[in-house]
Design a protein around this motif. Structure first.
Motif: not given
Length: 471
Positions: A229-251
């Motif tokens: 359940r926690k991981e499902a919530c973290l996916k929701q948080v990750y989406r909010i962050l990606s929408l607002n801040l952009g997705e962090p680069p890996t390289s």
């Protein structure tokens, strides 16, 4: 006729109020008609007093507190000053801790690499900070799942699921784990510059998930199921962050340049390899946080529960010391051309327009008829004062005997604030409102290094010293 009617009505209302108070004020300690009448009579009815009432009603009290004898200017010259280039601006966010930590590191990078002006991406570090804090909250809910709803720690968690504020453990935990990138690689966005709405959405998401976790636990779900359940919530948080801040680069590819714009180095990096190449120090074990909290015994080490930025990080641990000993280590660091993470109660006695922090900036007694006389320990105990903002300590002015007279910090409120983006503090103000200083252990005294070996006194998350650096 209208005036007489108004007077009669007013007298009637006053009489009715007194009758009502007489009927209700039977308990000892309540406001009675006698007390109310005493309060009314304590107010002057003179024309000058009425003029003051009128003026304050129109423009508020602030300008009436300004002390005409305040320092109009503190000379921007210091006997010891670490040079740096560029002023950052956290805008409408509480990320001062992140700006401060990265400002310390970028100054070291520019000096070591002989580069031109350089900035790390605050947005990159902030993305991971918010995700890690979300996980920290959810794990806290799982840890306390069997506690009652009115348990103090459960209440504290739901009151403080997330913030954009923080302190040096965020620098050591987040940067060490996720690395760093240049500002151009992950630039600021509208939501990183103004975090309020994004923060509200994540906070509501976390509280909702927290309630669901406690309900699921009460129904007998296993720890593994709760973590799903926690991981499902973290996916929701990750989406909010990606929408607002952009997705962090890996390289990414990056060219570091000198002051003339000429390339110093060009390479392809991951955030972690960029950290190793251009920071390259152990932020977790190389630094010590010092605190001046006279409400507690000095020469002890303290640890605050849940005062960290990630679940697998470290609680904030600090050594509590008299101010003079903290100043000695600060001066040693500045003499060695090393700036420091510093935090204080910045709003107190600050002339923000001029960038001057001095104890005589404001005169409260002339208007109010009394002064504020609590000492630092009393202000802490009563929650009247605490660490509210982090900045970069970069300069001190010493007199002929080697005693400090004023200090200078690089701020993150933009170039137009204060003294070209800086604040100058008198030594008296520094004593009264400084709380935290992070120094490299090589500048720490032998006594401090020994204290770090002792078992810390455990403090709860709701301790006054938890207060995050976040205006």
């Amino acid at each position: 006729m209208q005036l007489k009617l108004s007077l009669v009505l007013a007298l009637g209302l006053t009489s009715a109020l007194s009758t009502s108070l007489s009927a209700q004020s039977t308990k000892d300690g309540a406001i009675t008609p006698r007390i109310l009448e005493s309060l009314r009579k304590s107010e002057s009815k003179s024309p000058s007093e009425q003029a003051l009432h009128n003026a304050i009603a129109l423009q508020g009290m602030k300008d009436f507190f300004v002390n005409p004898k305040r320092p109009r200017e503190l000379e921007d010259k210091f006997s010891i000053e670490v040079k740096s280039q560029g002023i950052t601006d956290q805008k409408q966010s509480g990320r001062c801790w992140l700006f401060t930590g990265l400002n310390v590191l970028r100054a070291q990078l520019m000096a070591r690499e002989q580069s031109g002006k350089f900035f790390f991406s605050q947005n990159y570090g902030f993305f991971w900070d918010q995700l890690e804090k979300a996980n920290l909250f959810l794990e806290g809910i799982i840890e306390t799942r069997k506690a009652s709803d009115d348990d103090k720690k459960v209440e504290w968690l739901f009151k403080h699921p997330l913030s954009d504020g923080g302190q040096f453990t965020g620098i050591s935990d987040i940067l060490s784990k996720y690395g760093v990138v240049p500002a151009e690689v992950m630039p600021e966005t509208a939501s990183s510059n103004d975090t309020r709405l994004m923060g509200q959405m994540i906070t509501r998401t976390l509280r909702q998930a927290g309630i669901a976790l406690r309900k699921a636990s009460a129904k007998g779900e296993s720890l593994a199921q709760l973590r799903e359940r926690k991981e499902a919530c973290l996916k929701q948080v990750y989406r909010i962050l990606s929408l607002n801040l952009g997705e962090p680069p890996t390289s990414f590819s990056y060219t570091l340049r000198n002051a003339k714009g000429e390339a110093i180095s060009t390479d392809t990096y991951t955030p972690q390899s960029f950290y190793q190449r251009f920071v390259g120090i152990d932020l977790k074990d190389q630094f010590v946080m010092l605190m001046n909290d006279p409400s507690r015994p000095y020469y002890k080490t303290y640890e605050i529960d849940f005062d960290r930025h990630s679940y697998d990080g470290r609680n904030w641990t600090y050594v509590n010391l008299p101010m003079e000993e903290i100043k000695g280590m600060a001066i040693a660091s500045l003499k060695d051309n090393t700036m420091m993470y510093y935090s204080c109660d910045v709003g107190r006695e600050l002339d923000r327009s001029k960038g001057i922090a001095a104890l005589n900036n404001y005169d409260y007694a002339s208007l109010l008829g009394y002064d504020f006389t609590m000492d630092k320990a009393e202000r802490i105990k009563s929650f009247d004062s605490g660490s509210t903002h982090a900045m970069t300590l970069k300069a001190v002015d010493l007199d002929a005997s080697g005693k400090p007279t004023k200090w200078k910090v690089e701020n993150s409120w933009g170039e137009q604030s204060g003294v070209k983006g800086h604040i100058i503090m008198t030594d008296g103000w520094f004593d009264a409102y400084t709380f935290r200083l992070v120094v490299n252990k090589k500048y720490a005294t032998a006594k401090v290094l020994e204290l770090l070996k002792t078992k810390p006194v455990q403090l709860p998350a709701w301790d006054p010293m938890f207060t995050p650096d976040a205006p």
